[in-house]
Design an enzyme around this catalytic site. Sequence first.
Site, mmCIF file in Angstrom:
data_model
loop_
_atom_site.group_PDB
_atom_site.id
_atom_site.type_symbol
_atom_site.label_atom_id
_atom_site.label_comp_id
_atom_site.label_asym_id
_atom_site.label_seq_id
_atom_site.Cartn_x
_atom_site.Cartn_y
_atom_site.Cartn_z
ATOM 1 N N ASN A 121 0.888 -1.449 0.273
ATOM 2 C CA ASN A 121 0.000 0.393 -0.060
ATOM 3 C C ASN A 121 0.778 0.781 -0.186
ATOM 4 O OD1 ASN A 121 -1.645 1.871 0.579
ATOM 5 N ND2 ASN A 121 -2.636 1.457 2.089
ATOM 6 N N LYS A 141 0.197 4.715 -0.839
ATOM 7 C CA LYS A 141 -0.424 5.791 0.191
ATOM 8 C C LYS A 141 -0.496 6.478 -0.637
ATOM 9 C CE LYS A 141 0.029 3.544 4.506
ATOM 10 N NZ LYS A 141 0.121 3.155 5.950
ATOM 11 N N HIS A 164 -10.008 1.323 4.117
ATOM 12 C CA HIS A 164 -8.618 1.591 5.078
ATOM 13 C C HIS A 164 -9.057 2.308 6.606
ATOM 14 C CE1 HIS A 164 -4.526 2.310 6.066
ATOM 15 N NE2 HIS A 164 -3.870 1.478 5.394
ATOM 16 N N GLU A 216 -7.500 4.873 7.581
ATOM 17 C CA GLU A 216 -7.056 6.223 7.167
ATOM 18 C C GLU A 216 -8.439 6.705 6.628
ATOM 19 O OE1 GLU A 216 -3.676 5.130 5.541
ATOM 20 O OE2 GLU A 216 -2.687 4.826 7.392
ATOM 21 N N GLU A 272 -6.319 -5.304 9.953
ATOM 22 C CA GLU A 272 -5.321 -4.385 9.880
ATOM 23 C C GLU A 272 -5.197 -3.409 11.708
ATOM 24 O OE1 GLU A 272 -2.649 -2.582 6.149
ATOM 25 O OE2 GLU A 272 -4.331 -1.835 6.508
ATOM 26 N N GLY A 305 1.696 1.539 10.788
ATOM 27 C CA GLY A 305 2.747 2.542 10.593
ATOM 28 C C GLY A 305 3.322 3.550 12.246
ATOM 29 N N SER A 316 2.871 -2.433 10.376
ATOM 30 C CA SER A 316 4.110 -2.804 10.130
ATOM 31 C C SER A 316 4.906 -4.018 10.946
ATOM 32 C CB SER A 316 4.358 -2.381 12.268
ATOM 33 O OG SER A 316 3.861 -0.744 12.515
HETATM 34 C C1 PEP Z 1 -1.051 -0.190 5.799
HETATM 35 O O1 PEP Z 1 -1.110 1.394 6.055
HETATM 36 O O2 PEP Z 1 -2.265 -0.749 4.499
HETATM 37 C C2 PEP Z 1 -0.179 -0.658 6.786
HETATM 38 C C3 PEP Z 1 -0.365 -1.585 6.817
HETATM 39 O O3 PEP Z 1 1.509 0.332 6.424
HETATM 40 P P1 PEP Z 1 2.619 0.063 7.622
HETATM 41 O O4 PEP Z 1 2.767 -1.745 6.748
HETATM 42 O O5 PEP Z 1 2.938 0.927 7.156
HETATM 43 O O6 PEP Z 1 1.606 0.215 9.111
#
Ligand code: PEP
Length: 260
Positions: A10, A12, A100, A102, A173, A179, A219
């Site tokens: 992803n 972003k 997502h 976000e 998630e 993040g 992460s």
């Molecule tokens: C994401 O944004 O879907 C995500 C899992 O980000 P990160 O791996 O940076 O935590």
Amino acid sequence: MARKKLLAGNWKMHKTRAEASEFFQSFTKLLGNVGDVTRSVEVGFGVPPTLFDTCLAKSQGTGVKILAQNCHYETHGAFTGEISVPQLLDAHLQGSIIGHSERRQYYNETNEAVGKKWNVLVKAGLLPIVCVGETRQEREAGKTLDVVKTQIDEALKFVSDEARSKEFVIAYEPVWAIGTGLTATPEQAEDVHKVIRDLLTRTFGEARSSTIKILYGGSMNAANCKDLLSKPNIDGGLVGGASLKPEDFASMVLTAKGLS
Ligand code: PEP
């Protein structure tokens, strides 16, 4: 039944076209025979619209899927800044991340909107990666399983019977892990994945449920992916930060291949 693992990046709001080109040059080189890799592990990238053409051109013939990070559920109309499913089809994309955290947090994406997007994507033959997950407060209050079940059940109310029969992917998630460098332990993640699998079994039956991929996101990186991906109900990863660096993401894809 053995499910093929899926590693989806992803990106972003990252990368210019030149940076995306450089990424694919290194990434494909690091994987060696990419076609061979993508026969045992599915690989995809959710990228911004400005990168659709570049990523499609650079990944042509490799089996890598190029995906959107969002879409609208209407086919067209006065929705400034949005992108429709027919437009994704026209751009030759293969699917989209939806729901997502976000987008839920900053753009008020509701379970209803997620369900409507899911419905139109699968009807168009595109793959939705449906994100669910709890906040830190919700986990601390012991509400994780309720939150995740509600997100899926509420979205499904807007997915027709016909659309329900088409392929989709769930990405668990935990919001507190995205993040932040904090990862759910493989056991914490597997516990939630198992509950999601049970919910899918109740909704779709055992045979169908056993084919549905449930990804972990939060992460995930080259160092921790093996333990996570070894769990029986963790069928891959949705990867933010670590998908931006070709070395890291290629290493994760090769780890998944080693487990397949
Ligand atoms: C994401 O944004 O879907 C995500 C899992 O980000 P990160 O791996 O940076 O935590």
